[in-house]
Design an enzyme around this catalytic site. Sequence first.
Site, PDB file in Angstrom:
ATOM      1  N   GLU A 239     -54.210  24.074  18.434  1.00 15.75           N
ATOM      2  CA  GLU A 239     -55.428  24.853  18.188  1.00 15.75           C
ATOM      3  C   GLU A 239     -55.917  25.543  19.462  1.00 15.75           C
ATOM      4  OE1 GLU A 239     -58.170  22.906  14.991  1.00 15.75           O
ATOM      5  OE2 GLU A 239     -57.428  21.308  16.311  1.00 15.75           O
TER       6      GLU A 239
ATOM      7  N   TYR B  90     -80.479  41.343  15.400  1.00 12.77           N
ATOM      8  CA  TYR B  90     -79.278  40.622  14.992  1.00 12.77           C
ATOM      9  C   TYR B  90     -78.036  41.058  15.745  1.00 12.77           C
ATOM     10  CZ  TYR B  90     -79.637  44.210  11.262  1.00 12.77           C
ATOM     11  OH  TYR B  90     -79.807  45.349  10.549  1.00 12.77           O
TER      12      TYR B  90
ATOM     13  N   LYS C 292     -64.891  25.998  10.380  1.00 13.15           N
ATOM     14  CA  LYS C 292     -63.506  26.197  10.813  1.00 13.15           C
ATOM     15  C   LYS C 292     -62.691  26.407   9.548  1.00 13.15           C
ATOM     16  CE  LYS C 292     -61.415  23.694  14.005  1.00 13.15           C
ATOM     17  NZ  LYS C 292     -60.668  22.578  14.660  1.00 13.15           N
TER      18      LYS C 292
END
Length: 119
Positions: A21, A53, A99
């Site tokens: 990862e 934002y 994830k």
Amino acid sequence: MDSLSVKGMKFHGLHGVQEQEKIEGNDFEVDVVFQADLSKAASTDNLKDAINYTKVQEITASVMHGDSVDLIERLCFDIGTKLANHFKEAEELEVCVRKLNPPIKAPVAYTEARMSWPR
């Protein structure tokens, strides 16, 4: 109380416990929800009175593209802490980090950590 949401921000990051990862990375999504009084921005129609934002995305990206960490809980905490420190007008803040396709044996769409501020 009013709310402003920025949902589904997408990132590729080198985060996770497994070595692969940290080399190949994984895809992540981040949601942020602010609880704040939005009436001033609504009445003035001026960005300086609003929760920007674009800045939310920039702060979130700085964590997601920053140093590799093992846990999505850490990503969530770091993002939320930086946002809470920047957007003092927010009475409450929630951050969710997902994830996508985590490297576990069972087929799973995602894992998710969610945290709220103030802590």
